[in-house]
Design an enzyme around this catalytic site. Structure first.
Site, mmCIF file in Angstrom:
data_model
loop_
_atom_site.group_PDB
_atom_site.id
_atom_site.type_symbol
_atom_site.label_atom_id
_atom_site.label_comp_id
_atom_site.label_asym_id
_atom_site.label_seq_id
_atom_site.Cartn_x
_atom_site.Cartn_y
_atom_site.Cartn_z
ATOM 1 N N ARG A 89 0.843 -1.199 0.000
ATOM 2 C CA ARG A 89 0.000 0.000 0.000
ATOM 3 C C ARG A 89 0.875 1.244 0.000
ATOM 4 O O ARG A 89 1.842 1.331 0.753
ATOM 5 C CB ARG A 89 -0.919 0.020 1.226
ATOM 6 C CG ARG A 89 -1.886 -1.153 1.264
ATOM 7 C CD ARG A 89 -2.823 -1.108 2.435
ATOM 8 N NE ARG A 89 -3.613 -2.327 2.528
ATOM 9 C CZ ARG A 89 -4.466 -2.600 3.522
ATOM 10 N NH1 ARG A 89 -4.614 -1.721 4.504
ATOM 11 N NH2 ARG A 89 -5.145 -3.728 3.526
ATOM 12 N N ARG B 8 2.600 1.084 10.234
ATOM 13 C CA ARG B 8 2.048 1.445 8.922
ATOM 14 C C ARG B 8 3.167 1.390 7.879
ATOM 15 O O ARG B 8 3.941 2.320 7.733
ATOM 16 C CB ARG B 8 1.431 2.839 8.982
ATOM 17 C CG ARG B 8 0.499 3.148 7.819
ATOM 18 C CD ARG B 8 -0.108 4.519 7.987
ATOM 19 N NE ARG B 8 -0.948 4.606 9.157
ATOM 20 C CZ ARG B 8 -2.234 4.255 9.195
ATOM 21 N NH1 ARG B 8 -2.812 3.791 8.113
ATOM 22 N NH2 ARG B 8 -2.940 4.368 10.309
ATOM 23 N N GLU C 12 -5.301 -0.900 16.082
ATOM 24 C CA GLU C 12 -5.956 -1.882 15.223
ATOM 25 C C GLU C 12 -4.992 -2.970 14.774
ATOM 26 O O GLU C 12 -3.877 -2.698 14.346
ATOM 27 C CB GLU C 12 -6.527 -1.183 13.983
ATOM 28 C CG GLU C 12 -7.190 -2.136 13.000
ATOM 29 C CD GLU C 12 -7.350 -1.542 11.609
ATOM 30 O OE1 GLU C 12 -7.419 -2.330 10.656
ATOM 31 O OE2 GLU C 12 -7.382 -0.299 11.487
ATOM 32 N N SER D 259 -9.413 -5.949 11.044
ATOM 33 C CA SER D 259 -10.669 -5.305 10.683
ATOM 34 C C SER D 259 -11.522 -6.359 10.001
ATOM 35 O O SER D 259 -11.107 -6.933 8.990
ATOM 36 C CB SER D 259 -10.407 -4.118 9.747
ATOM 37 O OG SER D 259 -11.558 -3.336 9.575
ATOM 38 N N ARG E 268 1.911 -6.441 12.786
ATOM 39 C CA ARG E 268 1.373 -5.793 13.990
ATOM 40 C C ARG E 268 1.285 -6.788 15.149
ATOM 41 O O ARG E 268 1.399 -6.396 16.308
ATOM 42 C CB ARG E 268 0.003 -5.184 13.684
ATOM 43 C CG ARG E 268 0.097 -4.001 12.734
ATOM 44 C CD ARG E 268 -1.169 -3.180 12.683
ATOM 45 N NE ARG E 268 -1.025 -2.061 11.756
ATOM 46 C CZ ARG E 268 -1.893 -1.068 11.642
ATOM 47 N NH1 ARG E 268 -2.971 -1.034 12.407
ATOM 48 N NH2 ARG E 268 -1.697 -0.092 10.778
#
Length: 431
Positions: free
Chosen positions: A268, A283, A355, A358, A397
């Site tokens: 991403r 991130r 987070e 999700s 993560r």
């Protein structure tokens, strides 16, 4: 994509529900385009009827005294005029339909009635918490300081090789990253009933449009310089959900739901997250996930969301990582999602929940784009399936959470019991 007939028949409701997502649906433009398409279609149908009548006129013209050649010439001139008008009307219909489809492709999914109002993550609703954050008798460090002290994590090397938002792992931390991936796949396939799949890491534009990343979020993707529109996959959701694109599944196939587990790297550009979480592995431009995807009957999707989320939670519980389950408000809900739970793991180094998964129900939104259907045995007709997915979990993560929650005062990291066998018996990671 939303159902055109549903929008047309429930326009006030659609406008109000999309406003919960912070999206202003332009009803005037929609009504104008829909009316233009309808008018062009009706005009085309009328002209086609006129053409049929004109084709039959030769006989009556001959009967009225005209020669066959004269009759054919007169009808030919009429047909030529009709064909010109028909061509224009057909093109008008295509133009209106194209603009209408483009509008619908840029329109997000309608949120479920269970989604709370709100404009940002601050308005999300906490469902519950599991596990108690550890009380440290020393000041806990974040994962970057821990990994660098062990000389097994380096942002500097990642930046040298590729640039910012890349990380290099070495030795036991690299093995821990691999162990987490294997542990997650084993758990989901052996205990939760998922079928493991291996898919391409490069996807085409059609696949991304099917799951909702295109056309709206192209800036967040890495597009390849190639003859065709190829992209690095942003998440395994894209290739795995596209397995059922243009398929009509049997009732037996979706009776218990199709359940896929897939490990892939994810890429991403984080164009919309400039300046956020630049430190460490929270991130990244490149990261890995074990993704869970379910394809179910419409009547089963709400229950399936709870089940799928529970499967992701099981990983956190087995690793004994404190977390909380959060129901996203309208303003924080993803573009294609109807309803989403976020799982947020406790990170002592940040003194915050962040987070780590999700989990979303998309209803028939993706299925309509994908034309993914099942044959309902009661009606015998193809109907759209419902699609769901969630991270089970984000591998990087999870590594971050283990480093910070299992750190010791001397900088070593205790390996969670569930991972010791995957680490060849290693119980403590030291520098």
């Amino acid at each position: 994509m939303l159902d055109l007939k549903y929008i047309r028949n429930n326009l006030d409701e659609v406008v109000a529900k999309l406003a919960i997502k912070g999206f202003a649906f332009d009803r005037d433009v929609f009504e104008q385009l829909d009316a233009a398409r309808k008018h062009a279609d009706m005009t085309s149908q009328d002209l086609q009827a006129q053409r049929k009548l004109a084709s039959k006129k030769i006989g009556s013209l001959v009967a009225s005294g005209k020669s066959v050649d004269e009759a054919k010439a007169e009808v030919a001139s009429i047909l030529e005029l009709i064909d010109e008008q028909l061509s224009t009307a057909t093109q008008d219909a295509r133009d209106a339909q194209g603009k209408l489809e483009a509008m619908l492709l840029a329109t997000p999914n309608i949120p479920s009635n269970q989604v709370p109002a709100g404009t940002s993550e601050d308005d999300n609703q906490e469902v519950y918490r599991w596990g108690e954050p550890r009380n440290f008798d020393f000041k806990p460090k974040d994962h970057v300081d821990l990994g660098e002290a062990l000389q097994q994590l380096s942002q500097e090397q990642g930046a040298k090789i590729a640039g910012s938002r890349f990380t290099v792992l070495q030795s036991s931390l690299a093995r821990l990253h691999r162990a987490l991936t294997q542990f997650m796949l084993d758990t989901h396939t052996e205990q939760h009933g998922y079928q493991e799949v291996y898919v391409p890491y490069i996807v085409n534009a059609t696949s991304l449009q099917g799951t909702g990343q295109l056309p709206k979020f192209e800036e967040d993707l890495f597009k390849l310089q190639a003859e065709h529109d190829f992209y690095l996959t942003p998440t395994a959701e894209v290739p795995v959900t596209n397995l059922v694109r243009d398929e009509i599944l049997s009732g037996e196939q979706v009776e218990d739901g199709l359940k896929f587990a897939c490990h892939t790297p994810c890429f991403r550009s984080e164009a919309g997250a400039s300046g956020r979480d630049t430190r460490g592995m929270i991130r990244q431009h490149q990261f890995e996930k074990v993704e869970l995807v379910q394809i179910v009957r419409p009547s089963d999707s709400q229950t399936a969301l709870e089940t799928l989320t529970g499967h992701a939670e099981a990983i956190l519980r087995t690793l004994e990582l404190p977390y909380r389950k959060v129901l996203l408000c309208g303003g924080d809900l993803g573009f294609s999602a109807q309803k989403t739970y976020d799982l947020e793991v406790w990170l002592p180094g940040q003194s915050a929940y962040r987070e780590i998964s999700s989990c979303s129900n998309f209803g028939d939104y993706q299925a309509r784009r994908l034309q993914a259907r099942w044959r309902n045995p009661e009606s015998g007709k193809p109907e759209l399936v419902h699609t769901l997915n969630g991270s089970g979990l984000a591998v990087g993560r999870t590594l971050v959470a283990i480093l910070e929650n299992y750190q010791q005062e001397n900088g070593s990291i205790t390996v969670p019991k569930a991972l010791v066998s995957y680490m060849n018996g290693l119980e403590v990671i030291k520098g």
